[in-house]
Motif scaffolding. Structure first.
Motif, PDB file in Angstrom:
ATOM      1  N   CYS A 169       0.840  -1.207   0.000  1.00  0.00           N
ATOM      2  CA  CYS A 169       0.000   0.000   0.000  1.00  0.00           C
ATOM      3  C   CYS A 169       0.869   1.248   0.000  1.00  0.00           C
ATOM      4  O   CYS A 169       1.730   1.396   0.860  1.00  0.00           O
ATOM      5  N   ASN A 171       0.133   3.930   1.057  1.00  0.00           N
ATOM      6  CA  ASN A 171      -0.126   4.620   2.320  1.00  0.00           C
ATOM      7  C   ASN A 171       0.289   3.799   3.538  1.00  0.00           C
ATOM      8  O   ASN A 171       0.127   4.244   4.663  1.00  0.00           O
ATOM      9  N   SER A 173      -1.276   1.093   4.623  1.00  0.00           N
ATOM     10  CA  SER A 173      -2.492   0.767   5.363  1.00  0.00           C
ATOM     11  C   SER A 173      -2.694  -0.746   5.458  1.00  0.00           C
ATOM     12  O   SER A 173      -2.470  -1.473   4.501  1.00  0.00           O
ATOM     13  N   GLY A 212      -1.035   3.244   7.963  1.00  0.00           N
ATOM     14  CA  GLY A 212      -1.581   4.402   7.247  1.00  0.00           C
ATOM     15  C   GLY A 212      -3.074   4.256   7.019  1.00  0.00           C
ATOM     16  O   GLY A 212      -3.727   3.355   7.581  1.00  0.00           O
ATOM     17  N   ASN A 213      -3.618   5.158   6.224  1.00  0.00           N
ATOM     18  CA  ASN A 213      -5.059   5.164   5.957  1.00  0.00           C
ATOM     19  C   ASN A 213      -5.336   4.730   4.523  1.00  0.00           C
ATOM     20  O   ASN A 213      -4.664   5.179   3.599  1.00  0.00           O
ATOM     21  N   THR A 215      -6.773   4.639   0.963  1.00  0.00           N
ATOM     22  CA  THR A 215      -7.401   5.589   0.039  1.00  0.00           C
ATOM     23  C   THR A 215      -7.865   4.879  -1.236  1.00  0.00           C
ATOM     24  O   THR A 215      -7.952   5.477  -2.304  1.00  0.00           O
TER      25      THR A 215
ATOM     26  N   SER B   7      -9.429   5.930  11.341  1.00  0.00           N
ATOM     27  CA  SER B   7      -9.135   6.056   9.912  1.00  0.00           C
ATOM     28  C   SER B   7     -10.399   5.854   9.080  1.00  0.00           C
ATOM     29  O   SER B   7     -10.591   6.513   8.059  1.00  0.00           O
ATOM     30  N   LYS B  78      -2.908  12.348   4.961  1.00  0.00           N
ATOM     31  CA  LYS B  78      -1.667  12.279   4.182  1.00  0.00           C
ATOM     32  C   LYS B  78      -0.454  12.275   5.111  1.00  0.00           C
ATOM     33  O   LYS B  78       0.490  11.508   4.902  1.00  0.00           O
ATOM     34  N   ASN B  81      -0.087   8.997   6.614  1.00  0.00           N
ATOM     35  CA  ASN B  81       0.407   8.022   5.643  1.00  0.00           C
ATOM     36  C   ASN B  81       1.909   8.161   5.423  1.00  0.00           C
ATOM     37  O   ASN B  81       2.604   7.161   5.242  1.00  0.00           O
ATOM     38  N   TYR B  82       2.387   9.406   5.426  1.00  0.00           N
ATOM     39  CA  TYR B  82       3.839   9.599   5.328  1.00  0.00           C
ATOM     40  C   TYR B  82       4.531   8.973   6.526  1.00  0.00           C
ATOM     41  O   TYR B  82       5.552   8.310   6.395  1.00  0.00           O
ATOM     42  N   ARG B 102      -2.746   7.794  -6.840  1.00  0.00           N
ATOM     43  CA  ARG B 102      -1.593   8.052  -5.979  1.00  0.00           C
ATOM     44  C   ARG B 102      -1.369   9.544  -5.758  1.00  0.00           C
ATOM     45  O   ARG B 102      -0.650   9.928  -4.849  1.00  0.00           O
TER      46      ARG B 102
END
Lengths: 251, 264
Positions: A169, A171, A173, A212-213, A215, B7, B78, B81-82, B102
């Motif tokens: 992923c 992200n 996730s 992460g999340n 998307t 989330s 975001k 996620n980083y 992306r």
């Protein structure tokens, strides 16, 4: 078959590592990717060097121990296989192959290509089970399950918890993993009593572990060695909202 | 703002606010297509929107709240996620993640910049006051008197009416007129500037990129994914994005080529 390997080397308990180049010229097409690494390690040991550490166990694609990001994809580009079932015939003579560990904050590197995936275990501990007390087993025929739900639950339960979803992923996730685990129980009658609690607890732990999340890029589905569908993520999204709205709490 | 801790709730906020904004965009596009009918229809439509009063502000505030929540949540996600991948892959290839999916945050930021400019241009009017400040006078009230011609010949330019065998000349008199914003002229003169047109077209293309991922993604987030219909959702998402882009881009293109607004 001659290969150039770019492999991530990181000493134990150090924060950073680097890519190192290895040449291998006696690779057989029949070897699995891990057997190819075994050959390289034998040579390194004979040369008195530190062999490359990597995770492996059953080597028949069912345990979820092997990992590796091969040419930018967890378990390599061949669809629906784990690294141990990826054979060298999928590569060409003279190829350069990049091998990196799974990279997630929640999966810290232990050494070289070995990462600590206990974050997934902690998610499972928070709700990925059904509580069944001991006693006489219930007659199986008294517990009707529709064929379609049983099949779907089996599809979800195919998850071996390898960590490829979170690692592929963009992200980072872990939604596909959590979705598969929440769905397999939500689809079966045994999972109903803890259905609400499970969805809330597993998602909370997932968020706390620093994944992460999602998307909806669906990269996880493509990288999953068990071909688990992102449909289960949609199911988790439904399950979670249902749980948030219907959770029974003392107020 | 406690929803940000989860989330999935954050995803739902992104999806719901996104759907509201897409709804507005569809209305905005359909409304703007009236430019092709003509100056009077378009200016009447613009005056109608301006005349909504409190209702206009209800819509505006709803949109502003949705935009702020959408941006705020996306930035938070975001950054998370980083943080979830502190060390990047040295070699990364993508199997299913597309250029559009992306880069949602980047197309989003560029769309925001475009929307701010777009509002300053067409709503506030400060970006290009020369193009914005066009007004026209429209007749508010008319009086008409019918005068008996008593058998005289009337030049054909006059309006006449025949009743009981008699012919009357209609004499109209403007009793009151009001000025309204000449939105049609504003749009036409603006888009005759090729730089403005190109900026607009780029903005719309970025928007279409954002939407191709966004629309189907919202359905997935709301849990609406089933093999029976998800193919239609993805196709519909692409189709709607392209349709919106084609409709909006047709405005500057037809103005630049002189199909629309030739008389101004």
């Amino acid at each position: 078959m001659k290969l150039t390997l770019m492999i991530w080397r990181q000493e134990c308990c150090k924060k950073d590592g680097k890519m190192e180049k290895y040449f291998l010229d006696n690779v057989e097409e029949e070897m699995s990717f891990l057997e190819m690494l075994d050959v390289l390690n034998e040579r390194l040991i004979l040369e008195g060097k530190d062999p490359i550490a990597f995770d492996h166990d059953c080597r028949e694609g069912i345990c979820g121990a092997c990992s590796l990001v091969i040419n930018g994809v967890p378990h390599g580009h061949h669809k629906g296989t784990t690294t141990c079932q990826l054979h060298m015939r999928k590569f060409k003579d003279g190829d350069t192959i990049y091998v990196e560990p799974f990279r997630n904050k929640a999966f810290p590197v232990i050494k070289d290509l070995v990462v600590d995936r206990t974050a997934y275990d902690r998610i499972m501990n928070s709700g990925g089970f059904v509580s069944i007390n001991t006693g006489n087993p219930k007659d199986a025929n008294s517990l009707p399950i529709s064929k379609i739900n049983a099949d779907l639950a089996m599809d979800a339960a195919a998850c071996i918890g390898c960590g490829a979803c979170a690692s592929s992923c963009p992200n980072g996730s872990a939604m596909l993993f959590v979705a598969a685990k929440v769905s397999q129980f939500a689809l079966l009658p045994q999972g109903q009593p803890e259905r609400t609690k499970r969805a809330l607890a597993m998602v909370r732990t997932m968020d706390e572990e620093g994944f992460g999340n999602c998307t909806n890029m669906y990269e996880c589905e493509a990288a999953c060695p068990k071909n688990i569908s992102v449909r289960f993520i949609a199911r988790l999204n439904r399950e979670y909202i249902r749980a948030r709205l219907s959770e029974e709490k003392k107020i | 703002m406690s929803y940000l801790k989860s989330s999935i709730l954050s995803k739902w906020v992104m999806a719901v606010t996104g759907i509201v904004l897409v709804g507005f965009l569809i209305g905005h596009t359909v409304g703007n297509m009236q430019l092709f009918i003509g100056s009077d229809t378009f200016n009447t439509y613009a005056a109608f929107l301006q005349g909504l009063g409190e209702l206009l502000w209800v819509v505006r505030i709803t949109l502003i709240v949705c935009v702020l929540l959408h941006i705020f949540t996306s930035i938070k996600l975001k950054l998370d996620n980083y943080a979830a991948r502190p060390i990047k892959y040295q070699y990364k290839s993508y199997l299913k993640a597309k250029l559009t999916s992306r880069n949602m945050i980047w197309t989003g930021i560029m769309i925001l910049a475009f929307v701010v400019y777009h509002l300053l241009h067409f709503t506030v009017g400060t970006a290009h006051p020369d193009y914005y400040n066009h007004y026209e006078s429209v007749v508010n009230e008319k009086s008409a008197v019918a005068i008996d011609t008593q058998g005289e010949q009337i030049p054909p330019t006059f309006k006449t009416i025949t009743q009981d065998g008699k012919t009357y000349v209609i004499q109209e008199e403007v009793k009151s007129a009001k000025t309204r914003h000449n939105t049609y002229k504003m749009v036409v003169t603006s888009f005759r500037n090729p730089i403005i047109s190109i900026c607009y077209i780029i903005g719309v293309i970025l928007l279409a990129f954002h939407l191709t991922h966004a629309i189907q993604s919202a359905f997935q987030t709301l849990g609406l994914n089933h093999p029976r219909y998800f193919g239609y959702i993805t196709a519909g998402s692409n189709l709607l994005s392209i349709l919106i882009a084609v409709c909006l881009i047709s405005i500057p293109v037809s103005i630049l080529t002189g199909i629309v607004g030739g008389a101004i």
